[in-house]
Each structure stands twice: as C-alpha cells, then as structure tokens.
Design a protein around this motif. Structure first.
Motif, short mmCIF file in Angstrom:
data_model
loop_
_atom_site.label_atom_id
_atom_site.label_comp_id
_atom_site.label_asym_id
_atom_site.label_seq_id
_atom_site.Cartn_x
_atom_site.Cartn_y
_atom_site.Cartn_z
N ALA A 193 -0.80 -9.67 -6.41
CA ALA A 193 -1.30 -10.15 -7.70
C ALA A 193 -2.46 -11.10 -7.49
CB ALA A 193 -0.18 -10.84 -8.46
N GLY A 194 -3.47 -10.99 -8.36
CA GLY A 194 -4.62 -11.88 -8.29
C GLY A 194 -5.72 -11.40 -7.36
N THR A 195 -5.51 -10.25 -6.71
CA THR A 195 -6.53 -9.70 -5.83
C THR A 195 -7.19 -8.50 -6.50
OG1 THR A 195 -4.97 -8.23 -4.69
CG2 THR A 195 -5.28 -10.45 -3.79
N ASN A 196 -8.35 -8.14 -6.02
CA ASN A 196 -9.09 -6.99 -6.54
C ASN A 196 -8.66 -5.76 -5.73
OD1 ASN A 196 -10.90 -5.01 -7.35
ND2 ASN A 196 -12.60 -6.45 -7.53
N TYR A 197 -7.85 -4.91 -6.34
CA TYR A 197 -7.31 -3.77 -5.61
C TYR A 197 -8.41 -2.84 -5.12
CZ TYR A 197 -4.54 0.37 -4.56
OH TYR A 197 -3.97 1.44 -3.92
N SER A 198 -9.49 -2.72 -5.89
CA SER A 198 -10.57 -1.80 -5.52
C SER A 198 -11.30 -2.24 -4.26
CB SER A 198 -11.57 -1.65 -6.67
OG SER A 198 -12.23 -2.88 -6.92
N GLU A 199 -11.15 -3.50 -3.86
CA GLU A 199 -11.82 -3.99 -2.66
C GLU A 199 -10.95 -3.86 -1.41
OE1 GLU A 199 -12.95 -7.97 -3.50
OE2 GLU A 199 -14.53 -7.42 -4.93
N GLY A 200 -9.71 -3.40 -1.58
CA GLY A 200 -8.81 -3.27 -0.44
C GLY A 200 -8.98 -1.94 0.26
N ASP A 201 -8.19 -1.74 1.32
CA ASP A 201 -8.18 -0.48 2.05
C ASP A 201 -7.61 0.61 1.15
OD1 ASP A 201 -7.79 1.66 3.76
OD2 ASP A 201 -7.17 0.41 5.44
N PRO A 202 -8.34 1.71 0.93
CA PRO A 202 -7.84 2.76 0.04
C PRO A 202 -6.68 3.55 0.64
CG PRO A 202 -9.87 3.48 1.08
CD PRO A 202 -9.67 2.04 1.46
N TYR A 203 -6.41 3.37 1.91
CA TYR A 203 -5.37 4.15 2.57
C TYR A 203 -4.12 3.32 2.82
CZ TYR A 203 -9.34 7.20 3.37
OH TYR A 203 -10.44 7.97 3.19
N TRP A 204 -2.99 3.97 2.68
CA TRP A 204 -1.71 3.32 2.95
C TRP A 204 -1.52 3.14 4.44
CZ3 TRP A 204 3.23 5.82 4.49
CH2 TRP A 204 4.32 4.94 4.42
N GLU A 205 -1.24 1.93 4.84
CA GLU A 205 -0.97 1.63 6.24
C GLU A 205 0.44 1.07 6.34
OE1 GLU A 205 -2.90 2.53 8.51
OE2 GLU A 205 -4.88 2.73 7.58
N PRO A 206 1.43 1.88 6.71
CA PRO A 206 2.82 1.40 6.71
C PRO A 206 3.03 0.19 7.62
CG PRO A 206 2.62 3.54 7.82
CD PRO A 206 1.33 3.29 7.11
N GLU A 207 2.21 0.06 8.66
CA GLU A 207 2.38 -1.06 9.58
C GLU A 207 2.14 -2.41 8.90
OE1 GLU A 207 1.36 2.67 11.58
OE2 GLU A 207 0.33 1.48 10.04
N THR A 208 1.34 -2.44 7.84
CA THR A 208 1.03 -3.69 7.16
C THR A 208 1.57 -3.76 5.74
OG1 THR A 208 -1.11 -2.78 6.41
CG2 THR A 208 -1.09 -3.96 8.53
N ASP A 209 2.34 -2.77 5.33
CA ASP A 209 2.88 -2.73 3.97
C ASP A 209 4.10 -3.66 3.89
OD1 ASP A 209 4.02 -2.17 1.51
OD2 ASP A 209 3.68 -0.01 1.65
N PRO A 210 4.08 -4.67 3.01
CA PRO A 210 5.22 -5.58 2.91
C PRO A 210 6.49 -4.90 2.41
CG PRO A 210 3.63 -6.02 1.17
CD PRO A 210 2.97 -5.07 2.11
N VAL A 211 6.34 -3.82 1.64
CA VAL A 211 7.52 -3.08 1.18
C VAL A 211 8.22 -2.40 2.36
CG1 VAL A 211 8.33 -1.20 -0.31
CG2 VAL A 211 6.52 -2.74 -1.11
N VAL A 212 7.44 -1.83 3.25
CA VAL A 212 8.00 -1.21 4.46
C VAL A 212 8.68 -2.26 5.32
CG1 VAL A 212 7.45 0.01 6.59
CG2 VAL A 212 6.36 0.70 4.44
N ALA A 213 8.04 -3.42 5.46
CA ALA A 213 8.62 -4.49 6.27
C ALA A 213 9.96 -4.95 5.69
CB ALA A 213 7.65 -5.66 6.36
N ALA A 214 10.02 -5.06 4.35
CA ALA A 214 11.26 -5.51 3.71
C ALA A 214 12.37 -4.46 3.84
CB ALA A 214 10.99 -5.82 2.24
#
Length: 228
Positions: free
Chosen positions: A148-169
């Motif tokens: 929240a509060g970040t610009n999603y369009s400026e992020g990496d367009p690809y899913w990276e499971p290694e850095t996904d907090p949902v995967v980590a949880a």
C-alpha cells in the motif's frame, strides 16, 4: 442428468445459500483473528486427514498440519487481515453431499510497519457432515501482491516467488507445487471454475489430488503473447 422435483430444487437452492454463508463467515473469522475458532467450527471433522489449504506454491494437508501453520500467522495489536470474497460460483454435487465454489478476492494484510493489497481467487470444496456444511479444501491463489502507498506500475511486472511476501508467509507446505503462476495472467486457469458434477472425486477436487498442472502450453515463465 438428474431431474429434481420442486421440493428437491428448493432444498438445493437452500444448500447453496448455506454454503455461501459458510464461506462468508470464514471471512469474518479471519478479520477477527479467530484462526483456531475457524478451524474448529467451520472445517471438516470427519475428513480431517484429507483436508487441505493451498496457495500458489503448494498445499498443507491434514487438519493438524494446517493448524500448525495457520495459527502462527501474524495476529494481535496492529495486525489486520481481510480477504473479502465476491462473484460466487457454487456448484452443488448431484448427490447433494459435496459442493465446490469459486470467488474473487480483493483483500489486504496489515502488520505494524507494512500493509499489502492482495488480489486473486479463492476456491473451496465443501462436504455435508451430520446435516451441516463444512469446509474441506481451500485454495487461495494470489495474483497480485502490492505494498500500500506504492506505485504498482513502477514495480517489476513479473512475479518473483523468491521475494513475494505471500510466498514467504506460506512457509514450507506438505506438498510443494507451482499451482498458479501469476505471470500468465490466469492462463493456467487455476483454480478453475467449478463445473456440474454428480459426486465428489479426488481428481476433480480443489485438494492436491485435483491439481492437474498448469495449462500454459509448455511455455516457461516470462514467455508468451501476454508479455511486454
């Protein structure tokens, strides 16, 4: 194909509404941080060994295993999780003893110092036990995680499971499998919308036995016509 009389049709409509109510009740239990209460009151007792909870990277299998992970998720002061569900598609089995449902979810998870928007699908198998409907299998297939509060369009367009907090949880599930790859924009069609069925079978469930693998024509991550 079965033909139902008016009374049977009425009972089936009632069952579908009871299933929707059960699925919605689970959302409120999550908001209230009632993980133990959810598992004790809303989930199966008679099929505890085959109950499962799946996400993008696999399945926890068995109620005690689910409990061991689910009840350790962040809770307490400053933590707020809400996974509201909508656009219900519920299929009641022809024999009336099981059901399948699929919802979309636009939710959020907040812990002190960080808040996340989450978008995806939620699929569930239900079973009738002693005249009441219970949750048997759950799949929460996440498509977007955005702080929240970040610009999603400026992020990496690809899913990276290694850095996904949902995967980590999600941790280390019982069965590890890439069930949904968000890079394909639901091209893998998992979890798929429920179709009419006569009776429950493992290979057509939202449990691990029903997972057929992705439907991406053999493409690898970041390949295909949906990519910039």
């Amino acid at each position: 194909m079965r033909v139902y009389d008016d009374y049977e049709q009425m009972l089936r409509v009632w069952d579908v509404e009871e299933i929707k109510k059960l699925a919605n009740k689970r959302v409120y239990y999550q908001i209230n941080q009632w993980a133990e209460k959810e598992l004790d009151e809303l989930w199966t007792k008679e099929r505890a060994d085959t109950a499962s909870f799946g996400e993008n990277t696999g399945f926890y299998v068995g109620m005690e295993t689910i409990r061991g992970w689910y009840t350790t998720l962040p809770s307490g002061t400053g933590c707020y999780t809400a996974h509201p569900i909508t656009t219900a598609v519920v299929e009641l089995a022809g024999d009336g003893q099981a059901a399948r449902g699929l919802w979309t979810c636009i939710g959020q998870e907040t812990v002190p110092g960080k808040a996340m928007w989450l978008l995806g699908k939620v699929a569930m198998d239900f079973v009738r036990e002693n005249g009441a409907w219970k949750i048997w299998h759950v799949v929460e297939a996440n498509d977007i995680s955005s702080e929240a509060g970040t610009n999603y369009s400026e992020g990496d367009p690809y899913w990276e499971p290694e850095t996904d907090p949902v995967v980590a949880a999600f941790g280390e599930p019982t069965i590890k499998a890439l069930t949904h790859d968000p890079n394909f924009n639901w091209w893998d069609n998992y979890p798929a919308p429920p179709q009419p069925y006569e009776t429950f079978t493992e290979d057509e469930s939202y449990g691990p036995e029903g997972f057929k693998g992705t439907y991406n024509k053999g493409l690898e991550v970041k390949q295909g016509g949906n990519y910039i």
